[in-house]
Motif scaffolding. Sequence first.
Motif, PDB file in Angstrom:
ATOM      1  N   GLY A  10       0.825  -1.207   0.000  1.00  0.00           N
ATOM      2  CA  GLY A  10       0.000   0.000   0.000  1.00  0.00           C
ATOM      3  C   GLY A  10       0.858   1.255   0.000  1.00  0.00           C
ATOM      4  N   PHE A  11       0.222   2.370   0.252  1.00  0.00           N
ATOM      5  CA  PHE A  11       0.895   3.683   0.184  1.00  0.00           C
ATOM      6  C   PHE A  11       2.034   3.807   1.203  1.00  0.00           C
ATOM      7  CE2 PHE A  11       0.111   8.074   2.178  1.00  0.00           C
ATOM      8  CZ  PHE A  11       1.126   8.695   1.469  1.00  0.00           C
ATOM      9  N   ILE A  55      -3.950 -10.978   6.408  1.00  0.00           N
ATOM     10  CA  ILE A  55      -3.472 -11.077   7.792  1.00  0.00           C
ATOM     11  C   ILE A  55      -4.435 -11.864   8.680  1.00  0.00           C
ATOM     12  CG2 ILE A  55      -1.982  -9.035   7.739  1.00  0.00           C
ATOM     13  CD1 ILE A  55      -4.241  -7.535   9.297  1.00  0.00           C
ATOM     14  N   GLU A  56      -5.659 -12.061   8.219  1.00  0.00           N
ATOM     15  CA  GLU A  56      -6.600 -12.867   9.023  1.00  0.00           C
ATOM     16  C   GLU A  56      -6.509 -14.351   8.663  1.00  0.00           C
ATOM     17  OE1 GLU A  56      -7.347 -10.420   6.974  1.00  0.00           O
ATOM     18  OE2 GLU A  56      -9.102 -10.837   5.722  1.00  0.00           O
ATOM     19  N   PHE A  74       0.944  -2.654   8.689  1.00  0.00           N
ATOM     20  CA  PHE A  74       0.251  -1.554   8.000  1.00  0.00           C
ATOM     21  C   PHE A  74      -1.098  -2.015   7.461  1.00  0.00           C
ATOM     22  CE2 PHE A  74       4.744  -0.544   7.471  1.00  0.00           C
ATOM     23  CZ  PHE A  74       4.791   0.833   7.630  1.00  0.00           C
ATOM     24  N   THR A  78      -8.460   1.694   4.794  1.00  0.00           N
ATOM     25  CA  THR A  78      -7.972   2.990   5.296  1.00  0.00           C
ATOM     26  C   THR A  78      -8.811   4.207   4.926  1.00  0.00           C
ATOM     27  OG1 THR A  78      -6.545   3.227   3.366  1.00  0.00           O
ATOM     28  CG2 THR A  78      -5.579   2.173   5.316  1.00  0.00           C
ATOM     29  N   THR A  93     -10.714  -6.972   9.010  1.00  0.00           N
ATOM     30  CA  THR A  93      -9.252  -6.811   8.912  1.00  0.00           C
ATOM     31  C   THR A  93      -8.671  -6.262  10.212  1.00  0.00           C
ATOM     32  OG1 THR A  93      -9.240  -6.584   6.522  1.00  0.00           O
ATOM     33  CG2 THR A  93      -7.406  -5.561   7.691  1.00  0.00           C
ATOM     34  N   SER A 169      -0.298  11.080  11.940  1.00  0.00           N
ATOM     35  CA  SER A 169      -1.323  12.018  11.466  1.00  0.00           C
ATOM     36  C   SER A 169      -1.488  11.825   9.953  1.00  0.00           C
ATOM     37  CB  SER A 169      -0.947  13.449  11.838  1.00  0.00           C
ATOM     38  OG  SER A 169       0.282  13.814  11.239  1.00  0.00           O
TER      39      SER A 169
HETATM   40  P1  NAD Z   1      -3.443   1.811   1.930  1.00  0.00           P
HETATM   41  O1  NAD Z   1      -4.916   1.658   1.816  1.00  0.00           O
HETATM   42  O2  NAD Z   1      -2.696   2.536   0.862  1.00  0.00           O
HETATM   43  O3  NAD Z   1      -2.742   0.378   2.061  1.00  0.00           O
HETATM   44  C1  NAD Z   1      -3.253  -0.660   2.859  1.00  0.00           C
HETATM   45  C2  NAD Z   1      -2.554  -1.943   2.430  1.00  0.00           C
HETATM   46  O4  NAD Z   1      -3.012  -3.016   3.254  1.00  0.00           O
HETATM   47  C3  NAD Z   1      -2.856  -2.349   0.977  1.00  0.00           C
HETATM   48  O5  NAD Z   1      -1.672  -2.776   0.332  1.00  0.00           O
HETATM   49  C4  NAD Z   1      -3.845  -3.503   1.124  1.00  0.00           C
HETATM   50  O6  NAD Z   1      -3.809  -4.415   0.035  1.00  0.00           O
HETATM   51  C5  NAD Z   1      -3.369  -4.128   2.416  1.00  0.00           C
HETATM   52  N1  NAD Z   1      -4.425  -4.890   3.115  1.00  0.00           N
HETATM   53  C6  NAD Z   1      -5.681  -4.461   3.411  1.00  0.00           C
HETATM   54  N2  NAD Z   1      -6.354  -5.427   4.072  1.00  0.00           N
HETATM   55  C7  NAD Z   1      -5.492  -6.473   4.195  1.00  0.00           C
HETATM   56  C8  NAD Z   1      -5.595  -7.747   4.803  1.00  0.00           C
HETATM   57  N3  NAD Z   1      -6.728  -8.148   5.397  1.00  0.00           N
HETATM   58  N4  NAD Z   1      -4.519  -8.563   4.773  1.00  0.00           N
HETATM   59  C9  NAD Z   1      -3.367  -8.176   4.162  1.00  0.00           C
HETATM   60  N5  NAD Z   1      -3.215  -6.973   3.563  1.00  0.00           N
HETATM   61  C10 NAD Z   1      -4.275  -6.129   3.591  1.00  0.00           C
HETATM   62  O7  NAD Z   1      -3.199   2.459   3.349  1.00  0.00           O
HETATM   63  P2  NAD Z   1      -2.078   3.429   3.922  1.00  0.00           P
HETATM   64  O8  NAD Z   1      -2.531   4.814   3.768  1.00  0.00           O
HETATM   65  O9  NAD Z   1      -0.769   3.013   3.383  1.00  0.00           O
HETATM   66  O10 NAD Z   1      -2.172   3.081   5.474  1.00  0.00           O
HETATM   67  C11 NAD Z   1      -1.328   2.084   6.052  1.00  0.00           C
HETATM   68  C12 NAD Z   1      -1.555   2.054   7.552  1.00  0.00           C
HETATM   69  O11 NAD Z   1      -1.261   3.327   8.118  1.00  0.00           O
HETATM   70  C13 NAD Z   1      -2.981   1.728   7.979  1.00  0.00           C
HETATM   71  O12 NAD Z   1      -2.938   0.870   9.094  1.00  0.00           O
HETATM   72  C14 NAD Z   1      -3.576   3.074   8.350  1.00  0.00           C
HETATM   73  O13 NAD Z   1      -4.595   2.951   9.312  1.00  0.00           O
HETATM   74  C15 NAD Z   1      -2.358   3.776   8.892  1.00  0.00           C
HETATM   75  N6  NAD Z   1      -2.359   5.252   8.786  1.00  0.00           N
HETATM   76  C16 NAD Z   1      -2.646   5.860   7.603  1.00  0.00           C
HETATM   77  C17 NAD Z   1      -2.590   7.248   7.506  1.00  0.00           C
HETATM   78  C18 NAD Z   1      -2.862   7.980   6.199  1.00  0.00           C
HETATM   79  O14 NAD Z   1      -2.942   9.211   6.205  1.00  0.00           O
HETATM   80  N7  NAD Z   1      -2.964   7.297   5.089  1.00  0.00           N
HETATM   81  C19 NAD Z   1      -2.265   8.011   8.644  1.00  0.00           C
HETATM   82  C20 NAD Z   1      -1.978   7.334   9.854  1.00  0.00           C
HETATM   83  C21 NAD Z   1      -2.021   5.962   9.895  1.00  0.00           C
END
Ligand code: NAD
Length: 328
Positions: A10-11, A55-56, A74, A78, A93, A169
């Motif tokens: 992911g991101f 992950i589950e 991660f 989201t 999840t 944040s």
């Molecule tokens: P994203 O949506 O870009 O990426 C999430 C990734 O998790 C994806 O690659 C997806 O395929 C994978 N995923 C989802 N469900 C899954 C599962 N059940 N099993 C395995 N893989 C799974 O999200 P992001 O923005 O990169 O966020 C990553 C983490 O950071 C998250 O936990 C989010 O809560 C946290 N976060 C995000 C932000 C933000 O601004 N984006 C800020 C603080 C915290």
Amino acid sequence: MRLLVCGGAGFIGSNFVRVRLRDHGDDVVVLDKLTYAGRRENLDGLDVEFIHGAIEDPGAVATAMDGADAVVNFAAETHVDRSIAEPDAFVRTHALGTYTLLEAARERAVRYLQVSTDEVYGSIDEGSFTESSPLAPSSPYSATKAGADLVVSSYFHTFGLETVICRGSNNYGPYQYPEKLIPLMVLNALHGDPLPVYGDGMQVRNWLFVEDFARGIGHVLEHGTPGEAYNVGGPDECPNIDVVRRILALTGAGEDLIEYVTDRPGHDRRYSLGSEKVRALGWEARVRFEEGLERTVVWYRDNPAWWEPIRSGDYRAYYERQYGRSLG
Ligand code: NAD
Ligand code: TYD
């Protein structure tokens, strides 16, 4: 270190993997379900072992965790708007997935870092949240993330598992799926599509460049105290409408593209994180919002090969459902 990075396609996860390989030479295994937001291409050119799985799923987790020194989770659903429309995957999840990872980490005594969010604290009108602020989440996204944080803490208190929680944040930067505010507005501005601002646009977010968060997570993994949570906040706060205006200026698009639309239900007004605790460990944000936003706009402008398949694929249907209009 041999790291298991869950959600590494992911991101933020893919940016984290890039930073760890470049600056620390870690050995990285990525476990990712590849939801709509996860893309194998985000890891192109990086020397990682990739395992496609959830992950589950205890079997996939066992395979992925063997030999790991630490797990960084991660993996998550989201997007707040999607959690309002369809909360099911968020519960699955965040609750079942986090629990499954914790059980596997406990069996192997592997250090565990949970990536969490400032949204678990809810909204704050003045001042900033500290790690001891009460959890008061507003959306199904933030509520299920808060639930996961509590289960993580329980594994420290009950089973002595070495856990740390890192609450970031709002992140922005390269490789962010365009459903989120900044990439959505950048791509719409580049295409001459309207920029949908929820409510009055005066909601405030605390912006953190993704590489700064990636470094912060690594820092907490190496120097954090087991059982503790650490806030990792960005250096600047900005109301949404100002973010949108800055993007219009950087892309050369006109302010006539701004369109005020119906507000998000339960919309948190302001997020603000106090990061003194992680600063005391030696982390500092390096990228101010002005610089990071410009770098982000340049990245999206220069990388249509990354976003064209997204913008012409399922994202179009999502956009129509969410905004009641199609992309141009
Ligand atoms: P994203 O949506 O870009 O990426 C999430 C990734 O998790 C994806 O690659 C997806 O395929 C994978 N995923 C989802 N469900 C899954 C599962 N059940 N099993 C395995 N893989 C799974 O999200 P992001 O923005 O990169 O966020 C990553 C983490 O950071 C998250 O936990 C989010 O809560 C946290 N976060 C995000 C932000 C933000 O601004 N984006 C800020 C603080 C915290
Ligand atoms: P978002 O990127 O969804 O992150 P979060 O809700 O997790 O903070 O939204 C950031 C802010 O931008 C939030 O106040 C909602 C607002 N927003 C809009 O005004 N229009 C949009 O189309 C989107 C996606 C968000």
